[in-house]
Each structure stands twice: as structure tokens, then as C-alpha cells.
Design a protein around this motif. Structure first.
Motif, short mmCIF file in Angstrom:
data_model
loop_
_atom_site.label_atom_id
_atom_site.label_comp_id
_atom_site.label_asym_id
_atom_site.label_seq_id
_atom_site.Cartn_x
_atom_site.Cartn_y
_atom_site.Cartn_z
N TYR A 97 0.64 -1.27 -0.09
CA TYR A 97 -0.09 -0.11 0.14
C TYR A 97 0.89 1.40 -0.02
O TYR A 97 0.19 2.38 -0.18
CB TYR A 97 -0.90 -0.01 1.27
CG TYR A 97 -1.95 -1.19 1.16
CD1 TYR A 97 -2.72 -1.09 -0.09
CD2 TYR A 97 -1.74 -2.32 2.03
CE1 TYR A 97 -3.70 -2.51 0.16
CE2 TYR A 97 -2.73 -3.20 1.91
CZ TYR A 97 -3.53 -3.35 0.97
OH TYR A 97 -4.40 -4.49 0.76
N ASN A 98 2.19 1.24 0.23
CA ASN A 98 3.03 2.19 -0.11
C ASN A 98 2.82 3.28 0.90
O ASN A 98 2.53 4.43 0.53
CB ASN A 98 2.70 2.68 -1.43
CG ASN A 98 3.93 2.74 -2.13
OD1 ASN A 98 5.15 2.83 -1.46
ND2 ASN A 98 3.97 2.66 -3.39
N LYS A 99 2.59 3.03 1.98
CA LYS A 99 2.20 3.90 3.14
C LYS A 99 2.88 3.47 4.54
O LYS A 99 3.00 2.28 4.54
CB LYS A 99 0.75 4.32 3.41
CG LYS A 99 -0.15 2.97 3.51
CD LYS A 99 -1.57 3.54 3.97
CE LYS A 99 -2.36 3.44 2.70
NZ LYS A 99 -3.86 3.57 2.96
N PRO A 100 3.07 4.34 5.40
CA PRO A 100 3.90 3.77 6.69
C PRO A 100 3.01 2.56 7.49
O PRO A 100 1.85 2.85 7.48
CB PRO A 100 4.23 5.14 7.40
CG PRO A 100 4.02 6.16 6.35
CD PRO A 100 2.93 5.64 5.53
N ILE A 101 3.74 1.98 8.22
CA ILE A 101 3.16 1.02 8.87
C ILE A 101 3.71 1.37 10.37
O ILE A 101 4.85 1.22 10.63
CB ILE A 101 3.56 -0.36 8.49
CG1 ILE A 101 2.85 -0.78 7.05
CG2 ILE A 101 3.20 -1.21 9.36
CD1 ILE A 101 3.56 -1.76 6.45
N VAL A 102 2.76 1.52 11.34
CA VAL A 102 3.25 1.91 12.70
C VAL A 102 2.77 0.60 13.70
O VAL A 102 1.53 0.35 13.45
CB VAL A 102 2.57 3.11 13.22
CG1 VAL A 102 2.95 3.57 14.39
CG2 VAL A 102 2.56 4.44 12.09
N ALA A 103 3.78 0.23 14.01
CA ALA A 103 3.39 -1.10 14.99
C ALA A 103 3.10 -0.64 16.42
O ALA A 103 4.11 -0.01 17.04
CB ALA A 103 4.54 -2.21 15.09
N SER A 104 2.00 -0.67 17.04
CA SER A 104 1.51 -0.43 18.34
C SER A 104 1.96 -1.34 19.18
O SER A 104 1.57 -2.74 19.14
CB SER A 104 0.24 0.15 18.74
OG SER A 104 -0.39 0.23 19.65
N LEU A 127 7.54 2.92 12.04
CA LEU A 127 7.76 3.34 13.34
C LEU A 127 7.19 2.34 14.31
O LEU A 127 6.40 1.47 13.86
CB LEU A 127 6.82 4.78 13.44
CG LEU A 127 7.12 5.90 12.45
CD1 LEU A 127 6.19 6.96 12.45
CD2 LEU A 127 8.63 6.44 12.94
N MET A 128 7.57 2.57 15.71
CA MET A 128 6.92 2.05 16.73
C MET A 128 6.37 2.76 17.74
O MET A 128 7.10 3.69 18.00
CB MET A 128 7.78 1.05 17.38
CG MET A 128 8.36 -0.24 16.70
SD MET A 128 9.47 -1.27 17.94
CE MET A 128 9.82 -2.58 16.76
N GLU A 129 4.97 2.75 17.88
CA GLU A 129 4.29 3.51 18.94
C GLU A 129 3.86 2.68 20.15
O GLU A 129 3.46 1.64 20.17
CB GLU A 129 2.79 3.99 18.32
CG GLU A 129 2.28 4.77 19.25
CD GLU A 129 0.60 5.13 18.60
OE1 GLU A 129 0.70 6.21 18.05
OE2 GLU A 129 -0.43 4.40 18.95
N ILE A 130 4.72 3.24 21.26
CA ILE A 130 4.78 2.50 22.53
C ILE A 130 3.36 2.73 23.34
O ILE A 130 3.37 3.93 23.73
CB ILE A 130 5.99 2.69 23.08
CG1 ILE A 130 7.38 2.19 22.39
CG2 ILE A 130 6.11 1.75 24.51
CD1 ILE A 130 7.33 0.80 21.70
N ASN A 131 2.76 2.01 23.75
CA ASN A 131 1.54 2.28 24.39
C ASN A 131 1.50 2.38 25.86
O ASN A 131 1.54 1.36 26.52
CB ASN A 131 0.37 1.38 23.82
CG ASN A 131 -1.16 1.73 24.50
OD1 ASN A 131 -1.25 2.73 25.11
ND2 ASN A 131 -2.12 0.97 24.02
N LEU A 132 1.74 3.47 26.39
CA LEU A 132 1.88 3.65 27.77
C LEU A 132 0.47 4.02 28.57
O LEU A 132 0.56 4.46 29.69
CB LEU A 132 2.87 4.79 28.24
CG LEU A 132 4.12 4.32 27.46
CD1 LEU A 132 5.07 5.83 28.23
CD2 LEU A 132 4.72 3.25 27.99
#
Ligand code: DHB
Length: 315
Positions: A97-104, A127-132
Motif C-alpha cells: 500500500y506504499n504508506k507507513p506502517i506503525v506497530a503499536s 515506526l513503533m508506537e509504545i502504548n503507555l
């Protein structure tokens, strides 16, 4: 007559990663299953953010666990997700899909986060999104309300994560807390802040039946949607003023219209996530909001997201 109806640039860049538009799903909203993630890929979303993942697959809390009401929503999903192993296998297929993938990334204990980060590195998310800030696990407080626990965890994650990391924060309600968190995040060197997660542990009733509306935790759950917008904007603005020079902000909370997106951008957001509106309206929400945001930017004389970012005037 507007000769350049498409000349408004809705793209953005977070931590050096290019996003074709500044709108994406908030983690949790329509992003749990393989089908959800591909639908986001096919939609106008500017990125694909996964559901927060844990080491084991989880079915989550008992239902009903999500209810929307006029003005917002309440949820206590309980981290239903496929487990990091499944997401690690799914992520490479989303590249088409040619868009960023953010792993939560989430967890019930620090080692869960570290295990997930190490495994997910191999799938090369952007990117990684760290869920706090998950408010819905009985007996597990939101890490983001414990400054020292947050710092300890983030320092360990920072040393393991290959992609740039950001944090998904709970709402804060006092400038002292914004300042302490901002200082800590600067020390750690996170690349972005997603603010805010739901307003934790609210309570919604059905007066007619004299009952709570969701089953887990006696009816207590995270509040999202329109009614949390002022809290979300305040958190975006507070962090933008404190650390906006070196940490980018992704605004989340209360977005239902293009005007709401525009307000997040004015407060300092570089991108905006959709939660309740996406759950209620499905991925079609992206196209509508794109159009409405475009109209707002055009009307206010801005030609790009970057141009209006942080331009909120004070009296
Ligand atoms: C859940 C809710 C959240 O707000 C979050 O950050 C993570 C998980 C949930 O209940 O699934």
C-alpha cells in the motif's frame, strides 16, 4: 474560481518517514485483524497503525465492551489482538500500500514490551508506537501515569528498537505533569508523542434501564470521541509548546470533522489519528475528513499541513 483545487498538500513527515496524508487510524480503531489492516491499506488513510500487540493472542474483555453515545464512546476492549507473532507476519504484506506502517506495542508487564519490540523489529515497521496508556486491564494501571516506570521501560525499549519510537500517552490534566513527562521523553529521545489515548475509567449509564452500558470493570471504560476534544487539544498544545522543536506530536482525540483536524494541527500536531469516528463510520471517514480538511486549509489560506502546524494564536 479556484484554479488549483488539489494544490493543498496534506502530506506530512514524522521522524523522517513520509506520510502521503496526515490522517491515520488511532491504534485500536478497526486495526485488529488482517482484514482490518488491509482495509486501512486500501483506504485513504495516510498510514496503517496496528492494534496494540502483546506476546500472546488475546480475545479481550467480555461484551458489550464498546458503546457509542451522542458525543462520544466508551470502551473496555481488554487488548484483543492477534499476538505479536501474527502481526510480524502480516506487516510485510502491508507494504504494497506504499504508506507507513506503525506497530503499536503493549504489554501487561515490561518484559512483554521488550519481547514484542525485539520480534517486531524483524518485520521492519516504519515506526513503533509504545502504548503507555491502556486503561482497560483490571489491576494494571496506565504506565504513563508513573513517570519512573515509563522512563525505565522506554530506556530499555530505546536500546532494542530499530525503527524510531514514539509513545502513546494518556491525557494529563496539570501542567506539572506535562512538564515532567516532556523532560523525561526528551531525556529518552523519543521521536514522537501520540496524544491522547482515551480518557480512562469514565462511566456511562443508561438511565432508563438503570444500568451501566459496558460489561467489564463494572461499566468503567476509556472515553473517546467528540467530548474529549478539549482535553486532547490541550495535551497536544502543551507538549508542542514544551518539546515541539524536537519531538513531533500526533494528535488524537475528538476528531469528527475537518475542522477538528485543523484544530489539532493549529495546536501543533504533525498528523492526526481517528478513533471513535473511524469505528462508527468505517474507513470512508478518511476521504470525508480529507475533503473537509482541504476546505478548511483553503478557506484559511494555508497550502499545506506543515504551514498551519502550531499556528494557534493566543490572546
Ligand atoms: C485498549 C484500550 C486502549 O485505550 C489502549 O490504549 C489499549 C488497549 C483495549 O481495551 O483494548
Amino acid at each position: 474560481m479556484d484554479n488549483f483545487p488539489n494544490s493543498i498538500d496534506l502530506s506530512t513527515t514524522i521522524a523522517g518517514v513520509y506520510f502521503p496524508t496526515c490522517l491515520m487510524n488511532a491504534s485500536g480503531a478497526r486495526c485488529v485483524t488482517q482484514q482490518d489492516l488491509h482495509r486501512l491499506g486500501e483506504s485513504h488513510a495516510g498510514a496503517i497503525v496496528t492494534k496494540s500487540m502483546t506476546p500472546q493472542e488475546r480475545s479481550g474483555n467480555p461484551e458489550p465492551r464498546y458503546v457509542s453515545f451522542p458525543g462520544g464512546s466508551i470502551n473496555s476492549m481488554g487488548l484483543p489482538n492477534l499476538g505479536y507473532h501474527a502481526y510480524t507476519e502480516l506487516i510485510p504484506d502491508l507494504r504494497v500500500y506504499n504508506k507507513p506502517i506503525v506497530a503499536s506495542i503493549a504489554g501487561l508487564k515490561p518484559s512483554d514490551f521488550l519481547e514484542a519490540v525485539t520480534a517486531v523489529n524483524d518485520a521492519k515497521p516504519d515506526l513503533m508506537e509504545i502504548n503507555l496508556s491502556c486503561p482497560n486491564i483490571p489491576g494494571k494501571p496506565q504506565i504513563g501515569y508513573d513517570l519512573h516506570a515509563s522512563e525505565d521501560l522506554l530506556l530499555k525499549i530505546r536500546d532494542r528498537a530499530i525503527p524510531p519510537i514514539g509513545v502513546k500517552l494518556p491525557p494529563y490534566f496539570d501542567p506539572v505533569h506535562h512538564e515532567a513527562m516532556a523532560d523525561m521523553l526528551t531525556r529518552v529521545g523519543v521521536a514522537f508523542i501520540s496524544a491522547i489515548n482515551s480518557v480512562g475509567n469514565g462511566l456511562v449509564l443508561d438511565a432508563e434501564t438503570e444500568t451501566v452500558v459496558i460489561k467489564p470493570k463494572g461499566g468503567f471504560g476509556g472515553i473517546g470521541g467528540r467530548i474529549i476534544k478539549p482535553v486532547a487539544l490541550a495535551n497536544v498544545r502543551a507538549f508542542y509548546k514544551l518539546v515541539g522543536e524536537h519531538i513531533q506530536i500526533i494528535g488524537t482525540g475528538g476528531v469528527e470533522t475537518g475542522q477538528d483536524v485543523f484544530e489539532h494541527l493549529l495546536c501543533g500536531a504533525s498528523a492526526v489519528q481517528l478513533g471513535t469516528v473511524l469505528v462508527n463510520e468505517h474507513v470512508e471517514a478518511f476521504e470525508r475528513l480529507e475533503r473537509e480538511l482541504m476546505d478548511w486549509l483553503r478557506k484559511k489560506g494555508y497550502s499545506s499541513v506543515a504551514e498551519c502546524r502550531g499556528k494557534l494564536k493566543e490572546l
